[in-house]
Design a protein around this motif. Structure first.
Motif, PDB file in Angstrom:
ATOM      1  N   ARG A   1       1.012  -1.330   0.297  1.00  0.00           N
ATOM      2  CA  ARG A   1       0.038   0.076   0.192  1.00  0.00           C
ATOM      3  C   ARG A   1       0.682   1.698  -0.108  1.00  0.00           C
ATOM      4  NH1 ARG A   1      -1.523   1.727   5.064  1.00  0.00           N
ATOM      5  NH2 ARG A   1      -0.703   0.986   6.809  1.00  0.00           N
ATOM      6  N   ASP A   2       0.165   2.593  -0.113  1.00  0.00           N
ATOM      7  CA  ASP A   2       1.371   3.586  -0.282  1.00  0.00           C
ATOM      8  C   ASP A   2       0.386   4.385   1.123  1.00  0.00           C
ATOM      9  OD1 ASP A   2       2.247   5.594  -1.232  1.00  0.00           O
ATOM     10  OD2 ASP A   2       0.194   5.977  -2.850  1.00  0.00           O
ATOM     11  N   PRO A   3       1.141   3.811   2.410  1.00  0.00           N
ATOM     12  CA  PRO A   3       1.373   4.694   4.136  1.00  0.00           C
ATOM     13  C   PRO A   3       2.089   5.547   3.422  1.00  0.00           C
ATOM     14  CG  PRO A   3       2.584   2.525   3.159  1.00  0.00           C
ATOM     15  CD  PRO A   3       2.996   2.213   2.349  1.00  0.00           C
ATOM     16  N   ILE A   4       1.623   7.148   4.359  1.00  0.00           N
ATOM     17  CA  ILE A   4       2.723   8.308   4.510  1.00  0.00           C
ATOM     18  C   ILE A   4       3.095   7.951   5.786  1.00  0.00           C
ATOM     19  CG2 ILE A   4       1.822  10.105   4.888  1.00  0.00           C
ATOM     20  CD1 ILE A   4      -1.129   9.801   3.935  1.00  0.00           C
ATOM     21  N   LEU A   5       4.388   8.218   5.483  1.00  0.00           N
ATOM     22  CA  LEU A   5       5.439   8.133   6.893  1.00  0.00           C
ATOM     23  C   LEU A   5       6.554   9.004   5.895  1.00  0.00           C
ATOM     24  CD1 LEU A   5       5.195   4.768   5.691  1.00  0.00           C
ATOM     25  CD2 LEU A   5       6.084   4.922   7.209  1.00  0.00           C
ATOM     26  N   ASP A   6       7.120   9.364   7.030  1.00  0.00           N
ATOM     27  CA  ASP A   6       8.196  10.572   6.978  1.00  0.00           C
ATOM     28  C   ASP A   6       9.672  10.338   7.967  1.00  0.00           C
ATOM     29  OD1 ASP A   6       7.582  11.330   9.042  1.00  0.00           O
ATOM     30  OD2 ASP A   6       6.315  13.660   7.645  1.00  0.00           O
ATOM     31  N   ASP A   7      10.059  11.247   8.026  1.00  0.00           N
ATOM     32  CA  ASP A   7      11.688  11.306   9.137  1.00  0.00           C
ATOM     33  C   ASP A   7      11.458  10.935  10.089  1.00  0.00           C
ATOM     34  OD1 ASP A   7      10.967  13.839   8.694  1.00  0.00           O
ATOM     35  OD2 ASP A   7      13.482  14.179   8.255  1.00  0.00           O
ATOM     36  N   LYS A   8       9.890  11.420  10.192  1.00  0.00           N
ATOM     37  CA  LYS A   8       8.798  11.482  12.374  1.00  0.00           C
ATOM     38  C   LYS A   8       8.192  10.551  12.613  1.00  0.00           C
ATOM     39  CE  LYS A   8       9.287  16.609  12.644  1.00  0.00           C
ATOM     40  NZ  LYS A   8       8.891  17.178  10.836  1.00  0.00           N
ATOM     41  N   THR A   9       8.176   9.625  11.464  1.00  0.00           N
ATOM     42  CA  THR A   9       7.278   8.347  11.751  1.00  0.00           C
ATOM     43  C   THR A   9       8.971   6.763  12.294  1.00  0.00           C
ATOM     44  OG1 THR A   9       6.489   8.992   9.870  1.00  0.00           O
ATOM     45  CG2 THR A   9       6.249   6.026  10.641  1.00  0.00           C
ATOM     46  N   LEU A  10       8.416   6.543  13.602  1.00  0.00           N
ATOM     47  CA  LEU A  10       8.914   5.441  13.660  1.00  0.00           C
ATOM     48  C   LEU A  10       8.181   4.291  13.451  1.00  0.00           C
ATOM     49  CD1 LEU A  10      10.767   4.055  15.583  1.00  0.00           C
ATOM     50  CD2 LEU A  10       9.351   4.260  17.515  1.00  0.00           C
ATOM     51  N   MET A  11       8.952   2.845  12.890  1.00  0.00           N
ATOM     52  CA  MET A  11       8.368   2.210  12.325  1.00  0.00           C
ATOM     53  C   MET A  11       8.731   1.064  12.690  1.00  0.00           C
ATOM     54  SD  MET A  11       8.249  -0.694   9.792  1.00  0.00           S
ATOM     55  CE  MET A  11       7.341  -1.612   8.119  1.00  0.00           C
ATOM     56  N   ILE A  12       7.729   0.414  13.167  1.00  0.00           N
ATOM     57  CA  ILE A  12       8.171  -1.016  14.521  1.00  0.00           C
ATOM     58  C   ILE A  12       8.302  -2.163  13.137  1.00  0.00           C
ATOM     59  CG2 ILE A  12       8.533  -2.335  16.551  1.00  0.00           C
ATOM     60  CD1 ILE A  12       7.019  -0.049  17.541  1.00  0.00           C
TER      61      ILE A  12
END
Ligand code: F6R
Length: 611
Positions: free
Chosen positions: A333-344
């Motif tokens: 999918r096309d999730p909305i993330l950037d450099d303030k997103t923490l992906m675990i």
């Protein structure tokens, strides 16, 4: 989890050490090594990879010597490479050490020893022991080990040899398993009984805080605390080797369920200091943490369920919004993330193809990516910006049990750490949660020690093993627990089972409810407890048999449910840990009753490295 072995006698040590290690490979297999005293020096051979690599290396060129120690490693501190493989030597090369466990205060010890002039070669916590014993050596190896260990915090089972005392192995234990095997004119040492059964059946089980000296005259036990001599008779082991690998349990899955208190302790260990969490290993500065404005948790299967529990903890403790997704969906999918997103990314194996792809997908969008995994050096751990390892030890049963509990613990720790740094919970509040987290091992142990409860679960299995459908329901963190209960049951017993958010029942699934469909309701104390009771009413009214998982001391639940499996009380968000245990046991006993192979269920693999 690592495996250690030792041999002292009249035979050549290397073949015996290698053979013993081969019985311990289930404890870890990213590198292995042996140290044997040969002709006035300690000869060390180490290899990365399966034990076979070490065997190949030693095939035509083995040390000639009758005293030695060996190790099979499951990395915790330091990457799985040859330098970090055990045995480790002191500066002089006169002392060699193998270790299983975690030295919590190794950084402080290492700094102090460096100041005293010691030179370190590896990144391991274990190497400090070799230098510590060197520092304490004043002509008596036993005294040096015993004095050195007084400074050590954490868990250990160790074996030590020295050129200054060539006919002796010193070993000691605290919170990691260790046994000694007693032969005729020879002695053996190992993390687990199967490693020595080929040679002797007379086994001395070493207890916590005990030191053991193996020498020509046999095995002597003493207390690590006050040095007093301990007398204990060896036991005579009658099991066959295969069942011994399972420590007497019928299946690896059952053994691993019973290892959960240990997995919880190991995952907590070394991660707090004076009531505050210290998670330097995740490599996130306070500034990074304060800037996070969104968290994504991505995983598959059981790891996804652990991730769901984390959503409740992170949102409640940090007030950061959390999205959670199944990795095979997230990656496309096309999730909305950037450099303030923490992906675990949560993955026991660290090799699940979809989870890896999900992590790479997030990296492309500059998210900070973090891995929660059980396997040091796994692809996920290498590619992540930071890693928080679950120290559950290798899991052999295909169905995840102890690794899920360890994942939940690691995720709670991470959530609490974010809260501590962002000050979204007061220091006192953080301390209280930390104390509760520390108590979870005892709670799980309480469930596993409760013969009456185990009997009830078995009776439940006897009554319902022939059903063809089950419903699991729960709310709050009880919802992921219900999903996990259903997944465990279907994967090992092949019974159709569905997990639902209890409030969703009336939107469709309640049509399935009838007397032939048992319902399992997760109904631990918490702000949605009354709601779950209403859902229990709904299904009871349609003739369902209801088994509830509830908090000890709940006086009402017995009026509504047909069977109740009580678990120790804890705060709502943490209750997922004790609540999942009876459901693991329930699926185990049902699957056994149906004659299923619980360790290797059909169509499944331990690590799903393909899409
Ligand atoms: C269920 C089970 C699987 C795994 C899933 C993810 O008992 O073991 O659902 O949880 O395949 O595996 P990891 O955690 O290795 O990414």
């Amino acid at each position: 989890m690592c495996g250690i072995v030792g041999y002292l006698g009249k035979r050549q040590a290397t073949p015996i050490l290698l053979d013993s290690l081969s019985k311990l490979e289930y404890r870890g297999y990213d590198s292995a090594g042996v140290a044997v005293i040969e002709d006035g020096k300690i000869r060390v051979t180490k290899k990365v990879g399966y034990l076979n690599q070490l065997k190949q290396a030693l095939k035509d060129d083995q040390a000639v010597g009758v005293t030695g120690i060996g190790h099979t490693r499951w990395a915790t501190h330091g990457a799985p490479n040859e330098v970090n493989a055990h045995p480790h030597l002191d500066c002089t090369g006169r002392i060699a050490v193998v270790h299983n466990g975690i030295i919590e205060n190794y950084l402080a010890l290492r700094e102090r020893l460096i100041e005293c002039g010691h030179t370190f070669k590896s990144d391991t916590d274990t190497e400090v022991l070799a230098h510590l014993f060197e520092e304490n050596y004043a002509g008596d190896l036993k005294q040096a080990v015993s004095n050195g260990l007084k400074e050590v915090e954490g868990s250990f089972a160790i074996a030590v040899i020295s050129l200054d005392d060539q006919d002796t192995i010193i070993a000691a234990r605290k919170d990691s398993p260790l046994i000694a095997g007693i032969g005729k004119g020879e002695s053996f040492l190992a993390s687990d009984i199967p490693a020595v059964l080929e040679y002797t059946r007379d086994i001395l089980v070493i207890e916590d805080n005990e030191l053991v000296v193996l020498n020509g005259s046999g095995v002597e036990l003493s207390s690590l605390i006050d040095g007093s001599t301990i007398k204990r008779e060896p036991i005579v082991v009658k099991w066959d080797v295969r069942s011994a690998e399972k420590s007497g349990y019928e299946d690896f899955m059952l053994k691993e369920i019973f290892e959960q208190p240990h997995a919880i302790r190991e995952t907590m260990m070394g991660r707090s200091y004076q009531g505050r969490l210290v998670l330097d290993e995740i490599k996130l500065s306070d500034k990074d943490i304060k800037a996070i404005d969104k968290v994504f948790v991505v995983a598959c299967g059981t790891s996804y369920h652990a991730g769901l529990v984390a959503k409740y903890a992170i949102e409640s403790w940090t007030r950061i919004p959390v999205e959670i997704d199944i990795a095979s969906e997230f990656r496309y999918r096309d999730p909305i993330l950037d450099d303030k997103t923490l992906m675990i990314s949560v993955s026991q194996s660290g090799e699940t193809a979809d989870t890896l792809a999900g992590m790479r997908h997030a990296k492309e969008q500059n998210a900070i990516v973090m891995a929660i995994t059980n396997v040091v050096g796994s692809t996920l751990s290498r590619e992540a910006d930071g890693v928080l390892y679950t120290h559950a030890g290798p899991e052999i049963g295909v169905a995840a049990t102890k690794t899920m509990v360890a994942q939940m613990m690691a995720l709670y720790l991470l959530a609490l750490y974010l809260a501590q740094v962002r000050k979204s919970i007061s220091l006192e509040g953080c301390r209280r949660i930390l104390r509760e987290l520390r108590g979870l091992d005892v709670m799980v142990q309480e469930i596993l020690d409760d013969e009456v409860e185990l009997g009830l679960i078995q009776q439940y299995a006897d009554k319902h093993f022939d059903k063809s459908d089950f419903l699991f329901i729960g709310r709050g963190v009880g919802y992921p627990v219900a999903l996990e209960g259903a997944l465990k049951l279907k994967e090992i017993s092949y019974i159709h089972a569905e997990g639902y958010a209890a409030g969703e029942l009336k939107h469709g699934p309640i049509a399935l409810v009838e007397p032939r469909v048992p319902v399992v309701a997760v109904a631990c104390e918490g702000h949605v407890y009354e709601k779950v009771l209403s859902n229990i009413h709904e299904v009871k009214a349609r003739g369902a048999n209801v088994c509830a998982v509830a908090s000890k001391g709940d006086k009402d639940i017995g009026k509504y449910a047909d069977e109740v499996l009580y678990v120790p009380r804890t705060s709502e968000i943490l209750s997922a840990v004790p609540a999942v245990v009876p459901l693991q046991l329930m699926s185990y006993y049902i699957a056994k009753k149906r004659g299923c192979n619980v360790d290797q269920p059909r169509n499944l693999a331990k690590s799903v490295t393909v899409e």
